[in-house]
Each structure stands twice: as structure tokens, then as C-alpha cells.
Design a protein around this motif. Structure first.
Motif, PDB file in Angstrom:
ATOM      1  N   SER A 142       4.593   5.013  16.141  1.00 28.65           N
ATOM      2  CA  SER A 142       4.829   4.762  14.711  1.00 28.65           C
ATOM      3  C   SER A 142       3.513   4.625  13.942  1.00 28.65           C
ATOM      4  CB  SER A 142       5.654   3.479  14.543  1.00 28.65           C
ATOM      5  OG  SER A 142       6.854   3.584  15.274  1.00 28.65           O
ATOM      6  N   GLN A 143       3.607   4.754  12.623  1.00 24.23           N
ATOM      7  CA  GLN A 143       2.447   4.615  11.740  1.00 24.23           C
ATOM      8  C   GLN A 143       2.861   3.795  10.519  1.00 24.23           C
ATOM      9  OE1 GLN A 143      -0.634   5.950  12.284  1.00 24.23           O
ATOM     10  NE2 GLN A 143      -0.135   7.279  14.020  1.00 24.23           N
ATOM     11  N   LEU A 144       1.874   3.119   9.932  1.00 21.32           N
ATOM     12  CA  LEU A 144       2.168   2.274   8.775  1.00 21.32           C
ATOM     13  C   LEU A 144       1.608   2.873   7.498  1.00 21.32           C
ATOM     14  CD1 LEU A 144       1.261  -0.893  10.752  1.00 21.32           C
ATOM     15  CD2 LEU A 144       3.519  -0.507   9.724  1.00 21.32           C
ATOM     16  N   GLY A 145       2.257   2.543   6.384  1.00 17.90           N
ATOM     17  CA  GLY A 145       1.772   2.992   5.086  1.00 17.90           C
ATOM     18  C   GLY A 145       2.120   1.974   4.022  1.00 17.90           C
ATOM     19  N   VAL A 146       1.486   2.107   2.876  1.00 19.65           N
ATOM     20  CA  VAL A 146       1.876   1.298   1.714  1.00 19.65           C
ATOM     21  C   VAL A 146       1.981   2.254   0.541  1.00 19.65           C
ATOM     22  CG1 VAL A 146       1.355  -0.674   0.239  1.00 19.65           C
ATOM     23  CG2 VAL A 146       0.541  -0.670   2.608  1.00 19.65           C
ATOM     24  N   GLN A 147       3.156   2.265  -0.083  1.00 22.31           N
ATOM     25  CA  GLN A 147       3.329   3.081  -1.290  1.00 22.31           C
ATOM     26  C   GLN A 147       3.354   2.177  -2.504  1.00 22.31           C
ATOM     27  OE1 GLN A 147       6.322   6.153  -1.363  1.00 22.31           O
ATOM     28  NE2 GLN A 147       6.266   6.332  -3.582  1.00 22.31           N
ATOM     29  N   ILE A 148       2.648   2.631  -3.513  1.00 23.28           N
ATOM     30  CA  ILE A 148       2.736   1.964  -4.811  1.00 23.28           C
ATOM     31  C   ILE A 148       3.541   2.885  -5.707  1.00 23.28           C
ATOM     32  CG2 ILE A 148       1.241   1.793  -6.847  1.00 23.28           C
ATOM     33  CD1 ILE A 148      -0.546   0.093  -5.104  1.00 23.28           C
ATOM     34  N   THR A 149       4.497   2.332  -6.426  1.00 27.16           N
ATOM     35  CA  THR A 149       5.313   3.184  -7.291  1.00 27.16           C
ATOM     36  C   THR A 149       5.759   2.399  -8.522  1.00 27.16           C
ATOM     37  OG1 THR A 149       7.303   4.554  -7.441  1.00 27.16           O
ATOM     38  CG2 THR A 149       7.459   2.636  -6.010  1.00 27.16           C
ATOM     39  N   ASP A 150       6.005   3.120  -9.611  1.00 27.29           N
ATOM     40  CA  ASP A 150       6.580   2.470 -10.790  1.00 27.29           C
ATOM     41  C   ASP A 150       8.039   2.872 -10.962  1.00 27.29           C
ATOM     42  OD1 ASP A 150       6.118   5.084 -11.503  1.00 27.29           O
ATOM     43  OD2 ASP A 150       4.757   4.634 -13.174  1.00 27.29           O
ATOM     44  N   SER A 151       8.654   3.387  -9.881  1.00 23.19           N
ATOM     45  CA  SER A 151      10.049   3.808  -9.946  1.00 23.19           C
ATOM     46  C   SER A 151      10.924   2.936  -9.046  1.00 23.19           C
ATOM     47  CB  SER A 151      10.164   5.274  -9.487  1.00 23.19           C
ATOM     48  OG  SER A 151      11.504   5.562  -9.132  1.00 23.19           O
ATOM     49  N   PRO A 152      11.828   2.134  -9.638  1.00 25.07           N
ATOM     50  CA  PRO A 152      12.722   1.332  -8.786  1.00 25.07           C
ATOM     51  C   PRO A 152      13.680   2.210  -7.971  1.00 25.07           C
ATOM     52  CG  PRO A 152      13.264   1.064 -11.131  1.00 25.07           C
ATOM     53  CD  PRO A 152      12.007   1.868 -11.082  1.00 25.07           C
ATOM     54  N   TYR A 153      13.986   3.416  -8.477  1.00 25.79           N
ATOM     55  CA  TYR A 153      14.819   4.366  -7.707  1.00 25.79           C
ATOM     56  C   TYR A 153      14.103   4.732  -6.406  1.00 25.79           C
ATOM     57  CZ  TYR A 153      16.547   9.096  -6.472  1.00 25.79           C
ATOM     58  OH  TYR A 153      17.006  10.210  -5.804  1.00 25.79           O
ATOM     59  N   VAL A 154      12.780   4.896  -6.490  1.00 25.24           N
ATOM     60  CA  VAL A 154      11.999   5.199  -5.287  1.00 25.24           C
ATOM     61  C   VAL A 154      12.033   4.011  -4.324  1.00 25.24           C
ATOM     62  CG1 VAL A 154       9.630   5.578  -4.465  1.00 25.24           C
ATOM     63  CG2 VAL A 154      10.538   6.972  -6.331  1.00 25.24           C
ATOM     64  N   VAL A 155      11.948   2.797  -4.863  1.00 22.73           N
ATOM     65  CA  VAL A 155      11.950   1.616  -3.986  1.00 22.73           C
ATOM     66  C   VAL A 155      13.247   1.558  -3.180  1.00 22.73           C
ATOM     67  CG1 VAL A 155      11.889  -0.903  -3.892  1.00 22.73           C
ATOM     68  CG2 VAL A 155      10.445   0.305  -5.552  1.00 22.73           C
ATOM     69  N   GLY A 227      12.872  13.144  -4.745  1.00 25.13           N
ATOM     70  CA  GLY A 227      12.795  13.516  -3.329  1.00 25.13           C
ATOM     71  C   GLY A 227      11.403  13.482  -2.734  1.00 25.13           C
ATOM     72  N   GLY A 228      11.075  14.575  -2.056  1.00 29.74           N
ATOM     73  CA  GLY A 228       9.811  14.674  -1.332  1.00 29.74           C
ATOM     74  C   GLY A 228       8.574  14.535  -2.214  1.00 29.74           C
ATOM     75  N   ASN A 229       8.740  14.687  -3.539  1.00 32.85           N
ATOM     76  CA  ASN A 229       7.600  14.472  -4.444  1.00 32.85           C
ATOM     77  C   ASN A 229       7.280  12.991  -4.580  1.00 32.85           C
ATOM     78  OD1 ASN A 229       7.781  17.190  -5.096  1.00 32.85           O
ATOM     79  ND2 ASN A 229       9.053  16.828  -6.905  1.00 32.85           N
ATOM     80  N   ALA A 230       8.298  12.148  -4.342  1.00 31.07           N
ATOM     81  CA  ALA A 230       8.198  10.745  -4.733  1.00 31.07           C
ATOM     82  C   ALA A 230       8.424   9.766  -3.570  1.00 31.07           C
ATOM     83  CB  ALA A 230       9.222  10.457  -5.837  1.00 31.07           C
ATOM     84  N   LEU A 231       9.267  10.154  -2.606  1.00 35.94           N
ATOM     85  CA  LEU A 231       9.478   9.320  -1.414  1.00 35.94           C
ATOM     86  C   LEU A 231       8.373   9.738  -0.449  1.00 35.94           C
ATOM     87  CD1 LEU A 231      13.353   9.855  -1.135  1.00 35.94           C
ATOM     88  CD2 LEU A 231      12.083   8.278  -2.594  1.00 35.94           C
ATOM     89  N   LEU A 232       7.219   9.095  -0.576  1.00 34.98           N
ATOM     90  CA  LEU A 232       6.004   9.664   0.002  1.00 34.98           C
ATOM     91  C   LEU A 232       5.922   9.527   1.520  1.00 34.98           C
ATOM     92  CD1 LEU A 232       3.417   8.754  -2.782  1.00 34.98           C
ATOM     93  CD2 LEU A 232       4.908  10.741  -2.614  1.00 34.98           C
ATOM     94  N   GLY A 233       6.823   8.746   2.116  1.00 31.09           N
ATOM     95  CA  GLY A 233       6.831   8.643   3.582  1.00 31.09           C
ATOM     96  C   GLY A 233       7.284   9.931   4.245  1.00 31.09           C
ATOM     97  N   LYS A 234       8.033  10.754   3.513  1.00 29.98           N
ATOM     98  CA  LYS A 234       8.701  11.890   4.145  1.00 29.98           C
ATOM     99  C   LYS A 234       7.760  13.080   4.307  1.00 29.98           C
ATOM    100  CE  LYS A 234      13.185  14.258   3.820  1.00 29.98           C
ATOM    101  NZ  LYS A 234      13.719  13.806   5.099  1.00 29.98           N
ATOM    102  N   LYS A 235       7.823  14.047   3.404  1.00 32.11           N
ATOM    103  CA  LYS A 235       7.036  15.272   3.583  1.00 32.11           C
ATOM    104  C   LYS A 235       5.534  14.982   3.466  1.00 32.11           C
ATOM    105  CE  LYS A 235      10.853  17.752   3.711  1.00 32.11           C
ATOM    106  NZ  LYS A 235      11.373  18.239   4.978  1.00 32.11           N
ATOM    107  N   CYS A 236       5.143  14.103   2.509  1.00 34.23           N
ATOM    108  CA  CYS A 236       3.713  13.883   2.255  1.00 34.23           C
ATOM    109  C   CYS A 236       3.043  13.200   3.445  1.00 34.23           C
ATOM    110  CB  CYS A 236       3.521  13.034   0.995  1.00 34.23           C
ATOM    111  SG  CYS A 236       4.124  13.836  -0.493  1.00 34.23           S
ATOM    112  N   PHE A 237       3.641  12.086   3.923  1.00 33.34           N
ATOM    113  CA  PHE A 237       3.031  11.345   5.026  1.00 33.34           C
ATOM    114  C   PHE A 237       3.462  11.943   6.362  1.00 33.34           C
ATOM    115  CE2 PHE A 237       2.325   6.705   6.729  1.00 33.34           C
ATOM    116  CZ  PHE A 237       1.698   7.218   7.853  1.00 33.34           C
TER     117      PHE A 237
END
Ligand code: OXD
Ligand code: MN
Length: 611
Positions: A142-155, A227-237
Motif C-alpha cells: 500500500s501507499q499513502l497520500g494526502v489530497q487537498i480539495t475544495d469539493s465536498p463531493y470529492v471528499v 471522476g479521474g480528474n478529481a478523485l486523485l487516488g485513482k488514475k492520477c496516483f
């Protein structure tokens, strides 16, 4: 409880044990200027508070709890409905390291541009800090990350898609590596003059950047909430950044589903399979076998992280916690398991709303309801000219709700992979199933995966969209180096390397009809693969791989003619001669001198054997 800190806090004021995390949050708050900072804990209470807030704001519609408890519908802005590949950048220091298939920007130029865009981008909003783990908490892969976002939908989506919150934050100790992921929808509520504006249901910005910095393993995403633009754990990470980590550290981050198969004799096998987007990955991940005695269980539907384990065999985890599945085409006949999975506790985005407060999309049921509200909030009837649900509408739900989830799906050490499958969408040429001669041939199969985009003219193949390893939009570095990395992994695994197979459910006849029924009948292909793993069936050696003998293929109870079966289990020499030309042209496009020699050798062998 979520922790609230102020945008002016100093580094030591943050709740993380890692001072860099606290400093990073503080610096970003100074840049983006939110009203407040919320450190998310991932609790049910947090989910409840945020979903209630979004219902009040009009971002979410609560679905009728009688039909769909604790579930919500979101309608995005029509200009923000999918991943934006043309706005996705790999910002490696050297352009050559991004390779011929990625958009590249210099990290210095991109940082300057992002600095301007993010300056004040969260004015009037809350900045959420979302600590998350890709893979089981504390697992060795596993790997850890921290996302900062201003979208509660993303949270709330990150709650479903990752192991998010307090437990993940606790794991980030003073020296623990973590991936920073910055996200803003780019729609401040307070303008430069200090005037506050009303929010909209789905804020976004016409300017979008999905940027990756492979050297510093950072993600910066601006302007999209989808989606993948904003839920950064998925395609981006889990794909773009992780593929770079995997190259550097000797493992694989792949766009693959993982399934567990149990044979009638009770023997268990695990398979990883790569398919391009929109080729029914979720359907295969949740397959309900048509053949008696066989069981298929789900481990992951989109991404696999694989590492040689202590015993030398390849072990895989699904780094995600949930499914972000394409809704249209997921139905009670095509994938009843997925339909059962989303019984509640789900977020639906851009699907249609029924009059009874439940959801609907094309293909969910054979007959559409007489009246719906479509994904844009307009009245819809079966006579309407446009679809009720957007073609890329989605369901988001945790994997543990899936009735076919395997008991070892979240095993921290992962499962041993017994075989790897590569599949394209090929109406012609590529057989239903074939086994690679060896690892290098398997890598060649992955590197030459493709989908045919247009219908074939008489006798000619359609236009090919090459999608090597289904990683075209997801590989964070030069794809030819990625091929070389796969070859190196084969050397590390040696005799323990899992056998590789090519599959193709999409062969069509001269009238354009699918020859193979697909869906639950694909279990017959899995059966043949398993029998190969056991060494209990012979093969026909051909230049394109080891093919089944037609008489060994289980078609009992299936309505398919011998000639049709023969056609999809044999080598069409004329088509493969054209295929070799296509591959040659594609390799030239990627840079002939960059293609690893074992792959050009495979191409030469293929050509020579077609003469
Ligand atoms: C996905 C994709 O959404 O591959 O999983 O596009
Ligand atoms: Mn995918």
C-alpha cells in the motif's frame, strides 16, 4: 470528528505527525485562501454532515430511501463530464521521459501557471484535507497520500473509493513517504474585489489542468470536479504516479482487474486482466459463470498493484476501496452483481432520476420507465432524442457491498497471480484466446493491444487505436521504457512469471454480428485458461501464440456453430500480415530505436512466419 484548523496556522499546529504535511497544508491555504480548513476523519458522521450540506446546496439529490437508502444523485455541469486527456500533463524534467504518448510541460512552466491559477482559487470555500491509503491500511504494497480539495463531493467520493481519514493520517509518521495531491474546482466564491457570489450546484472552471510531477511524485489538478480528474487516488496516483514509483522500485502499477476463480474441484486461481476503457472490465470482474461448478469472485475492477513476493511469485492488491463504474450498459441481465452492489450507500453521477425518487440509466432494465428526469434535469420519455443518462454516467460504491467480493480481496499481502490477460476490442484478426509462448511474447501481446474504432470495409480491418497494456492515458513515463520495465520484471520473476494470455470477446462475422456471446459465457474462456494452468489441455502452436484445439473448448449448451468457433480460434494469415504492418507502423510512431529489442524480435518472427 473532523478537525478544523485556520488558514493562518503554523506548521506545528496541524494534526499530522509529519511536519511536512502540516507545512504543505498551511502553504496551500496561504496560496488558495479558503475560509477554513477541515481535516477529514472518514467517519460516518462526516459523510452525513457533508451529504446533508450538499443536499441543502443543491449539489446532491437524496434518493428515495425506500429504494436506495443513504444514496445520492449528482448532476455535473455538462462541460465537466469525463476525464480530460488533452488537459492531462506529465511534467517530467526532460520531455523525453514523458515519452511519445503523453502531453508534456516543463515542471517550471507548469508550476508557474498553476501558482497563478491556484492563487485565491478557494476563496469563500472550505479546504478539505483528505489523508488516504491506496491499498489496505499499513499493507506492505500500500501507499499513502494526502489530497487537498475544495469539493465536498470529492471528499465523500474519496470515502467510498479509498481508505480515507484518521487511520490513514495516523500512518503518516515523520519519515513516511506520502504523495501530495492538490485539487481545486477553480471556482472561488469571493472575487478579487472581495464580493461574495452565490455557489452553483457543480462548480468547475473552463480551464482545466491535470498535472503530474513524476520526479517529486506530486499531483496538481485544477478546474474539474469529475471522476479521474478529481478523485486523485485513482488514475492520477494509482496509475500515473504509481507507474513511476513501480519503475523505480521494481513493481507494476497496472490498469487491470483482479478476479479469483474456483474450479469445480475446489482449486483456486487469481487472474489479472487489462482491457482498454469501455470494454466491460466491471462485467468480467463480477462475472457469473454460465458453466456449472465454476465460481468467479471479485478482487478489483480497475487497478492492480503487483510485486514479486517473498516466495518469488507475483502478488497483487487492488489499491482501491470502491468501484467508480460506468452506469449505462450495467443491467439486471448484463451484470446483476453490480446492480445488487449499488443497493444503497452509493453516489450516482449524471444518471436519470425516476419519478419515485430512484435512478435509471440505459440498459439498467430492458424497458425504460415512461417518464424520467434526465441527467441535465429535463423531462425525458422513451421518445426523447437524447439518452436519459450521460454515456459516461457513474456509480460510486464501496467494494465490500459487492455480493461477489472475494474474502481475500483486501488481504494486505495481496494474492498470488496465476495468469495475466490482455484484451482488446477487435472485430477481426485477434483470436478469442491464445497463450503467449513466453514472457517476452506476453509483453508483445500487451504492447500491441488495440481497439478497432470504425467498422471494417469489405475485407479490410477498421482503424486501430493502439492502447498498449490499456495504459495509453495512464502511464506516467515513456511507454517504451515501460515495455522495457515489463521485460525486466519478467527477468526478476524468472520461472515464477505467470503465463500470459490474449483474449478478444469482440470478433464479428461478415454481417457485423458478434460471433462470441460474451458476458457470462466468457467463463468458458476462463475454464480453458485454468486448464492450461493445470497442464490438462494440449494446444495448437501458431505464430500468434498457443491456441486451443477446437475439440477441447467447452461449448456444451452453447449455440455456436463449429465453423464460427473454428474462425475465432484460428489464425487468419492475411489479417495477421496486415497486423504486422500495423504494429511496425505503430512501433515506428513510438520511435523504432526506443522499442526494446525483444519486442522488435517478436515482430520479426511474426512477419517471417506469415510469409
Ligand atoms: C475508467 C477508465 O474510468 O478507464 O476506469 O476510463
Ligand atoms: Mn479504468
Amino acid at each position: 470528528m473532523s478537525i478544523l484548523t485556520t488558514p493562518t496556522m503554523t506548521g506545528v499546529d496541524g494534526p499530522s505527525r509529519n511536519a511536512d504535511v502540516n507545512d504543505w497544508v498551511r502553504d496551500l491555504a496561504r496560496l488558495t485562501k479558503p475560509d477554513q480548513i477541515v481535516w477529514c476523519d472518514g467517519s460516518t458522521r462526516e459523510w452525513d454532515d457533508l451529504t446533508k450540506m450538499m443536499v441543502a446546496q443543491g449539489t446532491l439529490i437524496r434518493l428515495n430511501p425506500e429504494w436506495r437508502p443513504n444514496s445520492f444523485l449528482a448532476r455535473s455541469d455538462p462541460a465537466d463530464v469525463a476525464r480530460v486527456e488533452d488537459r492531462t500533463f506529465i511534467c517530467s524534467e526532460r520531455q523525453a521521459d514523458a515519452g511519445p504518448t503523453n502531453n508534456w510541460r516543463s515542471p517550471f512552466a507548469m508550476r508557474e501557471e498553476l501558482d497563478t491559477l491556484f492563487a485565491g482559487s478557494m476563496r469563500g470555500r472550505t479546504m478539505y484535507v483528505v489523508p488516504f491509503s491506496m491499498g489496505p491500511l499499513g499493507g506492505p504494497i500500500s501507499q499513502l497520500g494526502v489530497q487537498i480539495t475544495d469539493s465536498p463531493y470529492v471528499v465523500v467520493s474519496m470515502q467510498l473509493m479509498t481508505r480515507m481519514g484518521e487511520a490513514a493520517l495516523d500512518l503518516i509518521g515523520p519519515e513516511t513517504p506520502w504523495v501530495p495531491a492538490v485539487h481545486s474546482v477553480g471556482a472561488p466564491l469571493v472575487d478579487d474585489a472581495g464580493v461574495r457570489h452565490e455557489d452553483v450546484a457543480w462548480p468547475h472552471n473552463p480551464v482545466k489542468y491535470i498535472s503530474h510531477f513524476p520526479e517529486t511524485r506530486e499531483i496538481w489538478s485544477f478546474g474539474s470536479g469529475y471522476g479521474g480528474n478529481a478523485l486523485l487516488g485513482k488514475k492520477c496516483f494509482a496509475l500515473r504516479i504509481a507507474s513511476v514509483m513501480a519503475r523505480d522500485e521494481g513493481w507494476l502499477a497496472e490498469h487491470m482487474l483482479i478476479i479469483k476463480i474456483t474450479s469445480p474441484a475446489g482449486k483456486v486461481y487469481h487472474l489479472a486482466a487489462a482491457f482498454p476503457s469501455a470494454c466491460g472490465k466491471t462485467n468480467l470482474a463480477m462475472l457469473n459463470p454460465s458453466i456449472p461448478g465454476w465460481k468467479v469472485e471479485t478482487i478489483g475492477d480497475d487497478i492492480a498493484w503487483m510485486r514479486p513476493g517473498p516466495d518469488g511469485r507475483l502478488r497483487a492488491i487492488n489499491p482501491e476501496r470502491g468501484f467508480f463504474g460506468v452506469a449505462p450498459g450495467t443491467g439486471i441481465t448484463t451484470n446483476p452483481t453490480a446492480v445488487d452492489t449499488v443497493w444503497g450507500n452509493s453516489i450516482f453521477t449524471n444518471v436519470a432520476l425516476r419519478d419515485d425518487g430512484d435512478i435509471w440509466w440505459e440498459g439498467l432494465t430492458p424497458t425504460p420507465p415512461a417518464h424520467l428526469i434526465d441527467w441535465q434535469g429535463e423531462d425525458w420519455t422513451p421518445e426523447s432524442a437524447t439518452p436519459a443518462a450521460h454515456p459516461n454516467s457513474r456509480f460510486t460504491v464501496t467494494a465490500d457491498q459487492c455480493p461477489s467480493i472475494a474474502s481475500d480481496w483486501d488481504s494486505p499481502e495481496g494474492v498470488v497471480i496465476d495468469a495475466i490477460l490482455f484484451g482488446g476490442r477487435r472485430p477481426s484478426t485477434v483470436p478469442l484466446v491464445s497463450q503467449a509462448r513466453d514472457w517476452a511474447h506476453g509483453v508483445f501481446m500487451g504492447a500491441t493491444m488495440a481497439s478497432e474504432t470504425t467498422a471494417a470495409a469489405e475485407g479490410a480491418v477498421g482503424r486501430l487505436r493502439h492502447d498498449p497494456f490499456a495504459m495509453l492515458p495512464f502511464c506516467g513515463y515513456d511507454i517504451t521504457d515501460y515495455f522495457a520495465h515489463w521485460l525486466e520484471i519478467g527477468e526478476t520473476l524468472g520461472a515464477d512469471a505467470p503465463p500470459v494470455f490474449s483474449v478478444n470477446w469482440f470478433r464479428k462475422d461478415a454481417d457485423g454480428r458478434f460471433i462470441w456471446p460474451g458476458f457470462s459465457e466468457n467463463s468458458r474462456v476462463l475454464e480453458w485458461i485454468v486448464r492450461r494452468l493445470d497442464g490438462s489441455v494440449e494446444v495448437v502452436d501458431t505464430p500468434v501464440g498457443k491456441l486451443p484445439r477446437v475439440r477441447d473448448f467447452n461449448v456444451e449448451g452453447l449455440d455456436i456453430g463449429y465453423e464460427d468457433l473454428q474462425a475465432i480460434l484460428s489464425v487468419d494469415r492475411a489479417a495477421w500480415t496486415r497486423e504486422a504492418d500495423e504494429i511496425d507502423a505503430y512501433f515506428t510512431e513510438l520511435g523504432a530505436d526506443r522499442i526494446p529489442e525483444p519486442l522488435t524480435r517478436e515482430l520479426r518472427t511474426l512477419r517471417a512466419s506469415m510469409r
